[in-house]
Design an enzyme around this catalytic site. Structure first.
Site, PDB file in Angstrom:
ATOM      1  N   TYR A  54     -70.907  28.301 -38.947  1.00  0.00           N
ATOM      2  CA  TYR A  54     -71.639  28.581 -37.714  1.00  0.00           C
ATOM      3  C   TYR A  54     -71.444  30.034 -37.305  1.00  0.00           C
ATOM      4  O   TYR A  54     -70.310  30.485 -37.074  1.00  0.00           O
ATOM      5  CB  TYR A  54     -71.187  27.650 -36.583  1.00  0.00           C
ATOM      6  CG  TYR A  54     -71.424  26.179 -36.831  1.00  0.00           C
ATOM      7  CD1 TYR A  54     -72.305  25.727 -37.824  1.00  0.00           C
ATOM      8  CD2 TYR A  54     -70.783  25.213 -36.065  1.00  0.00           C
ATOM      9  CE1 TYR A  54     -72.519  24.379 -38.052  1.00  0.00           C
ATOM     10  CE2 TYR A  54     -70.996  23.855 -36.274  1.00  0.00           C
ATOM     11  CZ  TYR A  54     -71.856  23.439 -37.273  1.00  0.00           C
ATOM     12  OH  TYR A  54     -72.057  22.102 -37.477  1.00  0.00           O
ATOM     13  N   TRP A 205     -75.032  14.135 -35.074  1.00  0.00           N
ATOM     14  CA  TRP A 205     -75.539  15.389 -34.537  1.00  0.00           C
ATOM     15  C   TRP A 205     -77.026  15.271 -34.225  1.00  0.00           C
ATOM     16  O   TRP A 205     -77.717  14.417 -34.756  1.00  0.00           O
ATOM     17  CB  TRP A 205     -75.253  16.572 -35.454  1.00  0.00           C
ATOM     18  CG  TRP A 205     -75.795  16.548 -36.844  1.00  0.00           C
ATOM     19  CD1 TRP A 205     -75.224  15.990 -37.951  1.00  0.00           C
ATOM     20  CD2 TRP A 205     -77.002  17.179 -37.309  1.00  0.00           C
ATOM     21  NE1 TRP A 205     -76.004  16.217 -39.066  1.00  0.00           N
ATOM     22  CE2 TRP A 205     -77.098  16.943 -38.698  1.00  0.00           C
ATOM     23  CE3 TRP A 205     -78.013  17.912 -36.678  1.00  0.00           C
ATOM     24  CZ2 TRP A 205     -78.162  17.413 -39.473  1.00  0.00           C
ATOM     25  CZ3 TRP A 205     -79.075  18.390 -37.440  1.00  0.00           C
ATOM     26  CH2 TRP A 205     -79.128  18.140 -38.824  1.00  0.00           C
ATOM     27  N   LYS A 216     -89.403  18.226 -23.144  1.00  0.00           N
ATOM     28  CA  LYS A 216     -89.871  19.545 -22.687  1.00  0.00           C
ATOM     29  C   LYS A 216     -90.999  20.106 -23.553  1.00  0.00           C
ATOM     30  O   LYS A 216     -91.707  21.030 -23.129  1.00  0.00           O
ATOM     31  CB  LYS A 216     -88.706  20.528 -22.640  1.00  0.00           C
ATOM     32  CG  LYS A 216     -88.105  20.902 -23.989  1.00  0.00           C
ATOM     33  CD  LYS A 216     -86.918  21.842 -23.786  1.00  0.00           C
ATOM     34  CE  LYS A 216     -86.228  22.157 -25.100  1.00  0.00           C
ATOM     35  NZ  LYS A 216     -85.030  23.010 -24.889  1.00  0.00           N
ATOM     36  N   ARG A 228     -85.677  26.216 -28.518  1.00  0.00           N
ATOM     37  CA  ARG A 228     -85.276  26.176 -29.924  1.00  0.00           C
ATOM     38  C   ARG A 228     -86.478  26.301 -30.856  1.00  0.00           C
ATOM     39  O   ARG A 228     -86.386  26.880 -31.940  1.00  0.00           O
ATOM     40  CB  ARG A 228     -84.509  24.882 -30.223  1.00  0.00           C
ATOM     41  CG  ARG A 228     -83.997  24.808 -31.654  1.00  0.00           C
ATOM     42  CD  ARG A 228     -82.896  23.796 -31.802  1.00  0.00           C
ATOM     43  NE  ARG A 228     -81.721  24.187 -31.041  1.00  0.00           N
ATOM     44  CZ  ARG A 228     -80.620  23.446 -30.945  1.00  0.00           C
ATOM     45  NH1 ARG A 228     -80.552  22.285 -31.540  1.00  0.00           N
ATOM     46  NH2 ARG A 228     -79.587  23.874 -30.248  1.00  0.00           N
ATOM     47  N   GLU A 294     -74.819  17.553 -17.148  1.00  0.00           N
ATOM     48  CA  GLU A 294     -75.861  16.528 -17.122  1.00  0.00           C
ATOM     49  C   GLU A 294     -75.747  15.569 -18.302  1.00  0.00           C
ATOM     50  O   GLU A 294     -75.851  14.346 -18.146  1.00  0.00           O
ATOM     51  CB  GLU A 294     -77.250  17.189 -17.119  1.00  0.00           C
ATOM     52  CG  GLU A 294     -77.667  17.712 -15.763  1.00  0.00           C
ATOM     53  CD  GLU A 294     -77.683  16.609 -14.694  1.00  0.00           C
ATOM     54  OE1 GLU A 294     -78.380  15.594 -14.886  1.00  0.00           O
ATOM     55  OE2 GLU A 294     -76.971  16.766 -13.679  1.00  0.00           O
TER      56      GLU A 294
END
Length: 336
Positions: A54, A205, A216, A228, A294
């Site tokens: 990553y 994941w 969205k 994204r 959230e």
């Protein structure tokens, strides 16, 4: 926060686990990344998942710095090895003994810890004998650098073979980390039954399908700026399989289900994966601390059977269930 055992081990982890795949060290500033980690800790998350690949090792460094000062025994820190790191030399990739032994040392240094709770094979290495890989993992455990081992995106047959070798070597292979969501259910037919039999849990994941299940993304509309789907560094490529009007229209149909349960769309998606009793944890990422706050509200939620059936009805044929996709989407040879 609720906690679940990982596989047949005695290790408990938070069922909402914080992962820093596409954010730390690349998409968000280090200060914001630290704020997200603090929000996770404040929400009761104790389990953190990263990988050496990553942001080409930067994500591990950011996580290590963010967790500095926390009581180590109260945390579960996971990382992974396989993909190219560093300058990408001929041995800077894969699951050879050389790469595993060098990679664990680098990960521990960046994470500022003496050990990780779980060390995972980030993909299956077709170019290294499985015996060599599992022996190296067993030695990492014996050296005290990892407590348990796991895999990510391995097929059921690969998991079975790896588990058998680990058992012979006296180490515990207790986890599988696959993609899993309402839209991507390829593990249900083969990986989950095999894992149940062997005492292996899933740490899943992309439970919100790279953001698609938040609702969205609207059919017939351009993706929101900064989302994204507009990220050319990798996010857009990962999400494109879901970015068609049929999928997006059906996802919009989940809003009434979420509303009736008093959940956001993201909370519904995370709670959905946690209904599977073979799932120990859902991985969430965040680019803002409030996203963590959230999303953790999905912990402990029980979705009634009738709502689960409605979700299946709404999504219909857009759900991917082919177990062959695990092998199909995995590298057939080491990446250069």
């Amino acid at each position: 926060m609720e906690f679940r055992y990982l596989g047949s081990s005695g290790l408990k982890i938070s069922e909402i686990t914080y992962g820093n795949w596409l954010t730390h060290g690349s998409q968000v500033e280090n200060e914001t990344a630290t704020q997200c980690v603090r929000a996770a800790l404040d929400a009761g998350i104790s389990t953190f998942d990263t990988a050496d690949v990553y942001a080409n090792t930067k994500a591990e460094s950011v996580l290590g710095e963010a967790l500095k000062g926390e009581r180590r025994e109260s945390l579960e820190i996971f990382t992974k090895v396989y993909w190219p790191t560093g300058p990408g030399g001929k041995n800077d990739v894969g699951l050879s003994r050389k790469h595993i032994m060098e990679s664990i040392n680098g990960s521990l240094r960046r994470l500022q810890t003496d050990y990780v709770d779980l060390y995972q094979a980030h993909r299956y290495d077709t170019e290294t004998p499985l015996e060599e890989t599992m022996q190296a993992f067993a030695d990492v455990v014996r050296q005290g650098k990892a407590l348990y081992i796991g895999v990510s995106e391995w097929t059921a047959d690969q998991i079975r073979a790896g588990h058998a070798l680990a058992k012979d070597l006296g180490v515990q292979l207790i986890s599988s980390q696959p993609q899993y969501s309402m839209l991507w259910r390829v593990i249900e037919e083969e990986v989950v039954p095999t894992s149940r039999e062997l005492g292996i849990s899933q740490i899943v994941w992309s439970p919100v399908a790279q953001g698609v299940l938040t609702g969205k993304y609207k059919p017939g509309q351009q993706p929101p700026a900064g989302s994204r789907a507009t990220d050319e560094k990798g996010g857009a490529n990962m999400i494109k399989r879901f970015m068609n009007d049929d999928v997006l229209t059906r996802v919009q149909g989940l809003q009434p289900v979420a509303d009736e349960l008093g959940l956001s769309m993201a909370q519904l998606a995370i709670a959905w994966v946690l209904q599977n009793d073979n799932v120990a944890a859902a991985l969430i990422g965040a680019s803002r601390p409030e996203q963590v706050t959230e999303n953790v509200k999905a912990a402990g939620v029980t979705i009634p059977a009738e709502a689960m059936a409605r979700i299946d009805e709404v999504l219909g044929g857009v759900v991917e269930r082919d177990p062959g996709k695990t092998a199909e989407t995995s590298p057939q040879k080491r990446p250069a």
